[in-house]
Design a protein around this motif. Sequence first.
Motif, short mmCIF file in Angstrom:
data_model
loop_
_atom_site.label_atom_id
_atom_site.label_comp_id
_atom_site.label_asym_id
_atom_site.label_seq_id
_atom_site.Cartn_x
_atom_site.Cartn_y
_atom_site.Cartn_z
N MET A 1 0.85 -1.18 0.00
CA MET A 1 0.00 0.00 0.00
C MET A 1 0.89 1.24 0.00
O MET A 1 1.99 1.23 0.54
CB MET A 1 -0.90 0.01 1.24
CG MET A 1 -1.83 -1.18 1.32
SD MET A 1 -3.06 -1.23 0.00
CE MET A 1 -4.12 0.11 0.52
N HIS A 2 0.40 2.31 -0.59
CA HIS A 2 1.20 3.53 -0.67
C HIS A 2 0.30 4.71 -0.36
O HIS A 2 -0.90 4.58 -0.14
CB HIS A 2 1.82 3.67 -2.05
CG HIS A 2 0.81 3.61 -3.16
ND1 HIS A 2 0.05 4.69 -3.53
CD2 HIS A 2 0.41 2.58 -3.94
CE1 HIS A 2 -0.77 4.33 -4.51
NE2 HIS A 2 -0.58 3.06 -4.76
N GLU A 3 0.88 5.92 -0.34
CA GLU A 3 0.13 7.09 0.04
C GLU A 3 0.15 8.13 -1.08
O GLU A 3 0.33 9.32 -0.86
CB GLU A 3 0.67 7.68 1.35
CG GLU A 3 0.53 6.71 2.51
CD GLU A 3 0.78 7.35 3.86
OE1 GLU A 3 0.42 8.51 4.03
OE2 GLU A 3 1.33 6.66 4.73
N ALA A 4 -0.01 7.68 -2.31
CA ALA A 4 -0.10 8.59 -3.44
C ALA A 4 -1.41 9.37 -3.37
O ALA A 4 -2.32 9.02 -2.63
CB ALA A 4 -0.02 7.80 -4.75
N ALA A 5 -1.49 10.44 -4.16
CA ALA A 5 -2.70 11.26 -4.15
C ALA A 5 -3.91 10.41 -4.54
O ALA A 5 -3.86 9.58 -5.44
CB ALA A 5 -2.53 12.40 -5.15
N ALA A 6 -4.99 10.61 -3.81
CA ALA A 6 -6.19 9.81 -4.05
C ALA A 6 -6.94 10.34 -5.26
O ALA A 6 -6.99 11.55 -5.49
CB ALA A 6 -7.09 9.86 -2.83
N PRO A 7 -7.51 9.47 -6.09
CA PRO A 7 -8.36 9.94 -7.18
C PRO A 7 -9.63 10.56 -6.62
O PRO A 7 -9.93 10.44 -5.43
CB PRO A 7 -8.65 8.66 -7.97
CG PRO A 7 -8.50 7.56 -6.97
CD PRO A 7 -7.43 8.01 -6.03
N ALA A 8 -10.40 11.20 -7.49
CA ALA A 8 -11.56 11.95 -7.04
C ALA A 8 -12.64 11.07 -6.42
O ALA A 8 -13.51 11.56 -5.73
CB ALA A 8 -12.15 12.74 -8.20
N ASP A 9 -12.59 9.76 -6.67
CA ASP A 9 -13.61 8.89 -6.08
C ASP A 9 -13.16 8.27 -4.76
O ASP A 9 -13.84 7.43 -4.19
CB ASP A 9 -14.02 7.79 -7.05
CG ASP A 9 -12.89 6.81 -7.35
OD1 ASP A 9 -11.72 7.17 -7.10
OD2 ASP A 9 -13.18 5.69 -7.81
N ARG A 10 -12.00 8.69 -4.26
CA ARG A 10 -11.47 8.18 -2.99
C ARG A 10 -11.21 9.36 -2.05
O ARG A 10 -10.94 10.47 -2.47
CB ARG A 10 -10.14 7.46 -3.18
CG ARG A 10 -10.14 6.26 -4.11
CD ARG A 10 -10.82 5.05 -3.48
NE ARG A 10 -12.27 5.08 -3.72
CZ ARG A 10 -13.15 4.36 -3.07
NH1 ARG A 10 -12.79 3.56 -2.10
NH2 ARG A 10 -14.43 4.43 -3.36
N LEU A 11 -11.25 9.08 -0.75
CA LEU A 11 -10.84 10.09 0.21
C LEU A 11 -9.34 10.36 0.07
O LEU A 11 -8.58 9.48 -0.30
CB LEU A 11 -11.13 9.60 1.64
CG LEU A 11 -12.57 9.71 2.13
CD1 LEU A 11 -12.72 8.95 3.45
CD2 LEU A 11 -12.98 11.17 2.30
N ALA A 12 -8.94 11.57 0.39
CA ALA A 12 -7.52 11.91 0.35
C ALA A 12 -6.72 10.97 1.25
O ALA A 12 -7.19 10.55 2.31
CB ALA A 12 -7.33 13.36 0.80
N ALA A 13 -5.50 10.65 0.83
CA ALA A 13 -4.69 9.66 1.54
C ALA A 13 -4.40 10.08 2.97
O ALA A 13 -4.27 9.23 3.86
CB ALA A 13 -3.39 9.41 0.78
N ASP A 14 -4.27 11.38 3.23
CA ASP A 14 -3.95 11.82 4.59
C ASP A 14 -5.18 12.24 5.38
O ASP A 14 -5.09 13.02 6.33
CB ASP A 14 -2.89 12.94 4.58
CG ASP A 14 -3.11 13.95 3.49
OD1 ASP A 14 -4.09 13.82 2.74
OD2 ASP A 14 -2.31 14.90 3.39
N THR A 15 -6.33 11.70 5.03
CA THR A 15 -7.52 11.84 5.86
C THR A 15 -7.29 11.13 7.19
O THR A 15 -6.65 10.08 7.24
CB THR A 15 -8.73 11.22 5.14
OG1 THR A 15 -8.99 11.96 3.94
CG2 THR A 15 -9.97 11.23 6.02
N SER A 16 -7.81 11.70 8.27
CA SER A 16 -7.69 11.07 9.58
C SER A 16 -8.99 11.25 10.35
O SER A 16 -9.91 11.94 9.89
CB SER A 16 -6.51 11.66 10.37
OG SER A 16 -6.70 13.05 10.57
N MET A 17 -9.07 10.64 11.50
CA MET A 17 -10.27 10.76 12.32
C MET A 17 -10.14 11.95 13.27
O MET A 17 -9.05 12.23 13.79
CB MET A 17 -10.49 9.48 13.14
CG MET A 17 -10.59 8.21 12.31
SD MET A 17 -11.84 8.29 11.00
CE MET A 17 -13.35 8.43 11.99
N GLY A 18 -11.26 12.63 13.48
CA GLY A 18 -11.31 13.68 14.48
C GLY A 18 -11.96 13.15 15.74
O GLY A 18 -11.99 11.94 15.99
N ALA A 19 -12.48 14.07 16.54
CA ALA A 19 -13.07 13.68 17.83
C ALA A 19 -14.38 12.92 17.63
O ALA A 19 -15.05 13.04 16.60
CB ALA A 19 -13.32 14.92 18.68
#
Length: 294
Positions: A1-19
């Motif tokens: 798995m890698h962290e390349a830029a996500a295509p428009a139908d995927r969430l951005a690779a550096d998305t994370s969870m908030g509170a």
Amino acid sequence: MHEAAAPADRLAADTSMGAVTLLVGDLDAMTAYYRDVVTLQVLAAEGETATLGRAGRPIVVLRHEPSLRHASPGSAGLFHTAILFETQAALAAALYSVARHAPGTFTGSADHLVSQAFYFTDPEGNGIELYWDRARTEWSWTHGSVEMATLYLDPNAFLGEHLTEEAALGGTAGDAASVGHVHLSVGDVATARAFYVDALGFDATASLGNQALFVSAGGYHHHMAMNVWNSRGAGRRMPALGLGRVDLALPDADSLGELGERLRHHGFAVRDDGRTLSFDDPWANLLVAATPGS
């Protein structure tokens, strides 16, 4: 798995969870549990709301809703909020705190190959996972699925190996932690996949047939999971104590805009206040997506 830029139908690779926001019946007791037992810090307390976290990062928001009652058995909602510690010493200190102050809230532990995890139930029945991740280089992937398991993990042995005298005395209390993932109880896995993978844009990382689904962005083992173990066939939630909302942190305005377009394309209503996107999953679990500083 890698962290390349996500295509428009995927969430951005550096998305994370908030509170995670919890609607609670006894704000004082719940604040005390998350502060004194789970070892979070009160970051803000005003009126009917208390925000707790670590190193300035919100993890759990408690909102007093005394008019609400507990959901009926079998309802959709929160399975657990999973709090990720950056070191085994900090996780051991939190585990030691629970053992000292509220041992009856401990419900189990497991080595999941990608992580080491300990499970609890707070005073109002909300599930909690406290965990530490192994390095990503130690995770095993096969055809896009991450290898996870549920192996025995002895909590006393973990404490013996990782609890330092400094940590036991509070030396790790200020160390950073975050919401690593959120696990939901849902009515069925196929509907969960259609929403969380096809519309929301997470990648499916693992599944247990029609019992559970694990999803993530950017090659993480899972940012969210959905299971039917206690809730198969559940419909939309009625107002109740428990889960109030799940926050998603997207990296920039473009990824937030793409998310809104994707959800609308799949027929889901999106509320946009100019800073955040709010939307419900098929069981009326509220999700709120925002960018840093919004």
